[in-house]
Each structure stands twice: as C-alpha cells, then as structure tokens.
Design a protein around this motif. Structure first.
Motif, mmCIF file in Angstrom:
data_model
loop_
_atom_site.group_PDB
_atom_site.id
_atom_site.type_symbol
_atom_site.label_atom_id
_atom_site.label_comp_id
_atom_site.label_asym_id
_atom_site.label_seq_id
_atom_site.Cartn_x
_atom_site.Cartn_y
_atom_site.Cartn_z
ATOM 1 N N VAL A 59 0.837 -1.201 0.000
ATOM 2 C CA VAL A 59 0.000 0.000 0.000
ATOM 3 C C VAL A 59 0.872 1.251 0.000
ATOM 4 C CG1 VAL A 59 -1.617 1.354 1.385
ATOM 5 C CG2 VAL A 59 -2.009 -1.083 1.054
ATOM 6 N N LEU A 60 1.909 1.254 0.847
ATOM 7 C CA LEU A 60 2.762 2.432 0.928
ATOM 8 C C LEU A 60 3.484 2.692 -0.390
ATOM 9 C CD1 LEU A 60 4.419 2.572 4.447
ATOM 10 C CD2 LEU A 60 2.919 4.239 3.367
ATOM 11 N N SER A 61 4.031 1.634 -0.998
ATOM 12 C CA SER A 61 4.772 1.867 -2.234
ATOM 13 C C SER A 61 3.844 2.301 -3.361
ATOM 14 C CB SER A 61 5.593 0.638 -2.622
ATOM 15 O OG SER A 61 4.782 -0.501 -2.639
ATOM 16 N N ALA A 62 2.638 1.733 -3.399
ATOM 17 C CA ALA A 62 1.678 2.166 -4.427
ATOM 18 C C ALA A 62 1.279 3.620 -4.207
ATOM 19 C CB ALA A 62 0.443 1.275 -4.409
ATOM 20 N N LEU A 63 1.117 4.005 -2.943
ATOM 21 C CA LEU A 63 0.740 5.384 -2.635
ATOM 22 C C LEU A 63 1.851 6.364 -3.007
ATOM 23 C CD1 LEU A 63 -1.074 5.124 0.812
ATOM 24 C CD2 LEU A 63 -2.027 6.024 -1.300
ATOM 25 N N ILE A 64 3.092 5.965 -2.731
ATOM 26 C CA ILE A 64 4.213 6.847 -3.051
ATOM 27 C C ILE A 64 4.295 7.058 -4.562
ATOM 28 C CG2 ILE A 64 6.735 7.044 -3.036
ATOM 29 C CD1 ILE A 64 6.662 5.557 -0.318
ATOM 30 N N PHE A 122 12.931 20.316 6.700
ATOM 31 C CA PHE A 122 11.992 20.163 7.813
ATOM 32 C C PHE A 122 10.603 20.697 7.445
ATOM 33 C CE2 PHE A 122 10.013 22.805 11.121
ATOM 34 C CZ PHE A 122 9.549 21.819 11.973
ATOM 35 N N SER A 123 10.549 21.931 6.982
ATOM 36 C CA SER A 123 9.238 22.574 6.811
ATOM 37 C C SER A 123 8.462 21.992 5.630
ATOM 38 C CB SER A 123 9.386 24.083 6.677
ATOM 39 O OG SER A 123 9.758 24.429 5.372
ATOM 40 N N ASN A 124 9.178 21.541 4.581
ATOM 41 C CA ASN A 124 8.467 20.913 3.468
ATOM 42 C C ASN A 124 7.772 19.628 3.894
ATOM 43 O OD1 ASN A 124 9.202 22.927 1.763
ATOM 44 N ND2 ASN A 124 10.777 21.768 0.692
ATOM 45 N N ILE A 125 8.458 18.854 4.735
ATOM 46 C CA ILE A 125 7.845 17.618 5.224
ATOM 47 C C ILE A 125 6.572 17.947 5.994
ATOM 48 C CG2 ILE A 125 8.127 15.660 6.805
ATOM 49 C CD1 ILE A 125 11.116 15.703 6.127
ATOM 50 N N VAL A 126 6.683 18.928 6.904
ATOM 51 C CA VAL A 126 5.518 19.302 7.719
ATOM 52 C C VAL A 126 4.375 19.789 6.828
ATOM 53 C CG1 VAL A 126 4.670 20.857 9.509
ATOM 54 C CG2 VAL A 126 6.948 19.868 9.710
ATOM 55 N N GLN A 127 4.732 20.630 5.859
ATOM 56 C CA GLN A 127 3.694 21.192 5.006
ATOM 57 C C GLN A 127 2.973 20.145 4.170
ATOM 58 O OE1 GLN A 127 5.137 24.435 2.553
ATOM 59 N NE2 GLN A 127 5.065 25.680 4.408
ATOM 60 N N ARG A 128 3.753 19.258 3.548
ATOM 61 C CA ARG A 128 3.142 18.214 2.723
ATOM 62 C C ARG A 128 2.285 17.293 3.576
ATOM 63 N NH1 ARG A 128 2.229 18.801 -2.246
ATOM 64 N NH2 ARG A 128 2.150 16.548 -2.510
ATOM 65 N N ALA A 129 2.810 16.944 4.747
ATOM 66 C CA ALA A 129 2.071 16.016 5.612
ATOM 67 C C ALA A 129 0.772 16.639 6.095
ATOM 68 C CB ALA A 129 2.934 15.607 6.804
ATOM 69 N N SER A 130 0.798 17.952 6.373
ATOM 70 C CA SER A 130 -0.352 18.559 7.038
ATOM 71 C C SER A 130 -1.609 18.552 6.168
ATOM 72 C CB SER A 130 -0.023 19.981 7.494
ATOM 73 O OG SER A 130 0.189 20.793 6.379
ATOM 74 N N THR A 131 -1.451 18.413 4.852
ATOM 75 C CA THR A 131 -2.645 18.376 4.001
ATOM 76 C C THR A 131 -2.917 16.980 3.446
ATOM 77 O OG1 THR A 131 -1.258 19.089 2.158
ATOM 78 C CG2 THR A 131 -2.525 20.793 3.276
ATOM 79 N N ALA A 132 -2.234 15.987 3.995
ATOM 80 C CA ALA A 132 -2.339 14.632 3.422
ATOM 81 C C ALA A 132 -3.757 14.068 3.499
ATOM 82 C CB ALA A 132 -1.363 13.693 4.127
ATOM 83 N N ASP A 162 -1.459 5.801 6.271
ATOM 84 C CA ASP A 162 -0.701 5.428 5.070
ATOM 85 C C ASP A 162 -0.496 6.632 4.159
ATOM 86 O OD1 ASP A 162 -0.733 2.781 5.908
ATOM 87 O OD2 ASP A 162 -2.583 2.339 4.838
ATOM 88 N N THR A 163 -1.550 7.413 3.974
ATOM 89 C CA THR A 163 -1.430 8.557 3.070
ATOM 90 C C THR A 163 -0.465 9.594 3.641
ATOM 91 O OG1 THR A 163 -3.286 9.824 3.979
ATOM 92 C CG2 THR A 163 -3.815 8.212 2.295
ATOM 93 N N ILE A 164 -0.487 9.750 4.973
ATOM 94 C CA ILE A 164 0.443 10.697 5.608
ATOM 95 C C ILE A 164 1.882 10.209 5.426
ATOM 96 C CG2 ILE A 164 1.140 11.763 7.790
ATOM 97 C CD1 ILE A 164 -1.743 11.377 8.775
ATOM 98 N N MET A 165 2.098 8.927 5.700
ATOM 99 C CA MET A 165 3.456 8.384 5.635
ATOM 100 C C MET A 165 3.988 8.366 4.197
ATOM 101 S SD MET A 165 4.630 8.050 8.506
ATOM 102 C CE MET A 165 4.148 8.008 10.221
ATOM 103 N N ALA A 166 3.097 8.104 3.237
ATOM 104 C CA ALA A 166 3.524 8.099 1.840
ATOM 105 C C ALA A 166 3.995 9.489 1.433
ATOM 106 C CB ALA A 166 2.384 7.632 0.939
ATOM 107 N N ARG A 167 3.242 10.499 1.849
ATOM 108 C CA ARG A 167 3.638 11.869 1.522
ATOM 109 C C ARG A 167 4.968 12.226 2.138
ATOM 110 N NH1 ARG A 167 -0.513 16.729 0.730
ATOM 111 N NH2 ARG A 167 -1.166 15.995 -1.300
#
Lengths: 221, 270
Positions: free
Chosen positions: B24-29, B89-99, B116-121
């Motif tokens: 699931v994670l690899s497909a999501l990525i 740091f901030s790009n990770i936070v930003q991308r994750a926050s809208t996952a 899963d969607t958060i971790m894939a992002r």
C-alpha cells in the motif's frame, strides 16, 4: 465468514442519535449472497462501510477472518481525477496484490472505455466512471463483494453484464448488498436479512426476508 | 465453518499485514509522485528553485545591509547551511499537514488508512528534498559557493534529525488540521514564525545567553546548529543539544500516532 461481536453503532444527526446496531452479535456465512434490507435511515450505508472497514464501530469487534472484502461498489470515489483510468487501475491492483496486466486486460474488455482509458478520469462522465469502477472491482479477486445499492448505473445491457459477472463468480465469491428496494436484490442474492431498530434479523431464504420486509414497510406507512 | 481456500492464501497474519503495508505504501508513493510531478517537470524544478529563490533574496538583503556572515566565507554559504536544512523540515511538515483532505477519495479503498497517506507523503517528500538538497549543494559546490562539509556524517545526521522532527510534527499537523479548525488556522502561522527563530539567519552563540536560552526551546534550531557545527569546523555550539531534537521528534511522532488513533472515528465520518 464475517463476524460481528457485540457491535454497537450510533449515528449522530442534528436532532438526536439513531442507533444502527445495539450490542448485536451475528455472522454473514460463507457461500451465501445476502441482501441487507432496511428502510431509509436504518443505517445501511454505515453498515456496509463497517463491513468494509472504512468506519469503525462504537463498541465491539468486526472480524473478517482473512477474507478479502471489496470496497463498497456502486459509487466510484476512489479514483484520482488527474490520473488516467489505466493509472488508477494499476494503483488499485497494486494495493490489492493483483497482477496489473491481468486486471488491465479485464477492465479494458469489461468497461468498453476504449481509448478513454488513457484519458484523465476527471474527463469521464458518471456512467464511464461507474463502468470503470465496476470493471475494476470485478477484475480483482475478492471473496466478498460489498454492494451499496446498484442503482441506475448504465443501460440495460451494462446491467445484465454486471449480473453475469456476479453470476460467474457465484461459486467463489459472495455478495453482500444493501438496498431499500426488495426488487433489485432478487437478481443478485439468495438469502436476506433486515436491519431495523438496531437489530439484524436473518432469514433462510430471500423470499422470507422480502415478505417480512414488505410487511414492515406496510406497518410503517 | 472452515474454508481451506482462504487458509491456504494466508502466510500468517503478521507477515501478511506487513506485506500489505509495504504494498500500500509503495503504491501510494508512486501515485503521489505521479500526481505531483506527472503533468509537468516543473514540480521537480521548483523543489530546487524554491530554496534558491529564498537564499538569493536573503543574500541580497543581507548584502545590502552589509551584514557579515556569522560563520564561513560568504553570506550565501552561511544562509544555505541554514535555509536548506530548514526547508527539508518545513516541506515535510507542510506536505504532511494536508495529506488527509487531499487523499479523502482514497478512503473508498478500505485497505488504505489515513496514516498510510500521511506516511507516503512524508516518504516522498524526504526523498524529493534530499535529492534537491544534494543536487543544489553539489551545483553550488561546483561554483565554489559551498564545499564538502567538514564532518559529512554529522552534517547528514543533523539533516536526518530535522527529517525526524518534520515527520513527528507533520503527523501531529496532519491530524490536528482535520480535527480542529482553530489548529488549522493557527498552525501555518506558527510555522511561518518559526522560520525566523530557527536559525537560518543566526547562530545561537552570537546571541545573548538569555535570548539563546529562550530560543533553544525551539527544537528546529538544534537541527540547524547540528548541521552548522558539522559544516563549519570552527563552530562548536555551546547550546546545541542533539538529544533534545531527537527526543522532541520521537515524542511528536508518538503524539501524532496517538492523536490519529483517538480521532479515527471522527476522521472516518468526515
């Protein structure tokens, strides 16, 4: 089989709460395709989402015992609009561990989308989306197919195609279908149950279930 | 009722669960990469272009103000060693926050969970920003603006710490923005503010002890100090606490996972 153990589920609406299941324990046996009948508001869609696992119960456990249960068919929300139909198919076959090429070939044939399969899904009409969604779920081997009210998807020819697809898998896969109309389920199911007042009532045959359900409808009018 | 057909398919529930998770994670990525970079290559370009624009702007400003770099030979070099790690740091936070809202449609597939969607992002963002970072650093090294870090391992460890912190705070932000509208409004402003107190423009040792002690509460600043002490051999930060950023990163991750578990019912109903 799919087992519900002491499951309680309530639904909050603006006015008060509706109880869908109240400490209910029951099982959907393997080898039977079952209609889950219920009046509007009884919680049929919530029921199907609980079986699928997209919505947790308030209390109790739902066990699928390793069965591969489909997503609720009937609506096609899982597609990414900017990806093509083919890319969406590949994604679904990846997460469900199916051979992408086999799945693609099946959907190509079943959905009759032709060259649209390579166009972004957002360009599809709702009928095309439904054909893609239905073809996709049929291409992946599930033990149990969850169907949320097969409504007016496609023309008569497509509907009979869907029926045939289910009939083809009758020996290996079961169908659990929720509906508020006794007529539609007759083509797909051989037994039934009624969701009413927080309880599930099971019947040996579909006819029995439909009779009791019709009587219930009458009494409510 | 026994069903041998089903039994035969199961290689044990635990291994099966791990295999499903990986699939699931690899497909999501893959899907995430395709939707983000698929339509044009601009997405990739921007990953490199964005920090360049930042650094150029601030270099120009600081040069006009005739400020001397706190460390190193040039303002550009000093800023790069702060802004680039901060961006990771901030790009990770930003991308994750809208996952979660971005992937709501995916929840049609019961096999895909919010986490899963958060971790894939996060995984895709880590890969993207790391790649952009390396390309940019290499490119600037070619022009003599940057050089090989003095302590390469420490340099990478500092960036790794910022990634961990970004992951932890990203998960908290992803869940927080969905369950609480006040959090959703306030959080981006907090992030914007932290940019200025995280050290791209200063090092802790150049501040007064009193001020440095206050700013040292911000875990991000330790990541940047970590990177800079590794890059500039002359700098031995007296405030750097490596354990602190790692601890906050892990604690935030634990908090985020707990929040998601508690909010699961709420998230499903959204």
């Amino acid at each position: 089989m799919i087992v519900f153990e002491n499951v309680t589920k309530q639904y909050s609406l603006k006015r008060g709460r509706t109880t869908i299941l109240d400490d209910a324990t029951f099982a959907f046996p393997r080898g039977k395709s079952m209609a889950i009948l219920g009046i509007n508001g009884a919680g049929k869609s919530t029921m199907i989402r609980m079986i699928a696992g997209t919505e947790p119960p308030d209390r109790g456990r739902i066990r699928r015992n390793g069965l591969r249960v489909s997503w609720p068919l009937g609506f096609s929300g899982g597609f990414h609009g900017s990806l093509s139909g083919r890319q969406n198919i590949r994604f679904a076959s990846r997460i469900y561990d199916s051979d992408p090429r086999q799945v693609e070939a099946f959907v190509e044939d079943f959905s009759e989308l032709g060259k649209h399969l390579d166009a972004p899904v957002r360009t599809y009409s709702s009928g095309m989306r439904a054909r893609l969604a239905f073809g996709l779920s049929m291409a992946i081997d599930f033990d149990v197919y969850l169907v949320d009210e097969i409504t007016a998807v496609g023309d008569a020819r497509f509907k009979s195609k869907c029926q045939n697809a289910f009939a083809d898998r009758h020996d290996v896969s079961d169908v659990l279908m929720v509906s508020h109309s006794a007529d539609t389920v007759k083509k797909y199911c051989d037994s039934g149950c009624i969701l009413h007042d927080g309880e599930m009532q099971f019947f040996e045959t579909l006819e029995e279930a439909v009779d009791v359900y019709n009587a219930l409808l009458k009494s409510l009018q | 009722m026994t069903d041998t057909r089903i039994e035969a398919r199961q290689p044990g529930p635990f291994r099966e669960a791990i295999a499903t998770q990986v699939r699931v994670l690899s497909a999501l990525i893959l899907r995430e990469a395709r939707t983000r970079f698929g339509r044009s290559r601009l997405g990739y370009l921007w990953a490199i272009g964005e920090p360049v624009v930042y650094v150029m702007t601030f270099t120009a400003a600081f040069t006009l103000l005739r400020t001397l770099p706190a460390l190193g030979n040039s303002i550009a070099e000093f800023l790069l060693t702060g802004i680039l790690p901060y961006q990771v740091f901030s790009n990770i936070v930003q991308r994750a926050s809208t996952a979660i809202p971005a992937n709501r449609a995916l929840l049609t597939f019961p096999i895909v969970k919010n986490m899963d969607t958060i971790m894939a992002r996060i995984a895709l963002e880590i890969a993207t920003s790391l790649l952009a970072f390396l390309i940019l650093f290499g490119l600037l090294g070619f022009f003599g603006i940057t050089r090989m870090p003095d302590d390469l391992l420490g340099f990478l460890a500092g960036i790794g710490a910022l990634m961990l912190l970004g992951t932890g705070i990203g998960v908290v932000a992803a869940v927080g923005t969905v369950v609480n509208s006040t959090f959703a409004t306030v959080f981006p402003w907090i992030m914007r503010f932290t940019f200025f107190i995280s050290g791209p423009f200063f090092i802790l040792d150049q501040l007064s002890n009193e001020l440095a002690d206050k700013i040292a509460w911000n875990p991000v600043v330790h990541g940047i100090e970590w990177v800079r002490t590794a890059y500039f051999p002359v700098y031995a930060s007296s405030h750097l606490d490596r354990g602190y950023i790692l601890f906050i990163g892990l604690a935030a991750l634990a908090l985020g996972l707990a929040l998601e578990r508690m909010a699961r019912k709420h998230l499903a109903l959204e």
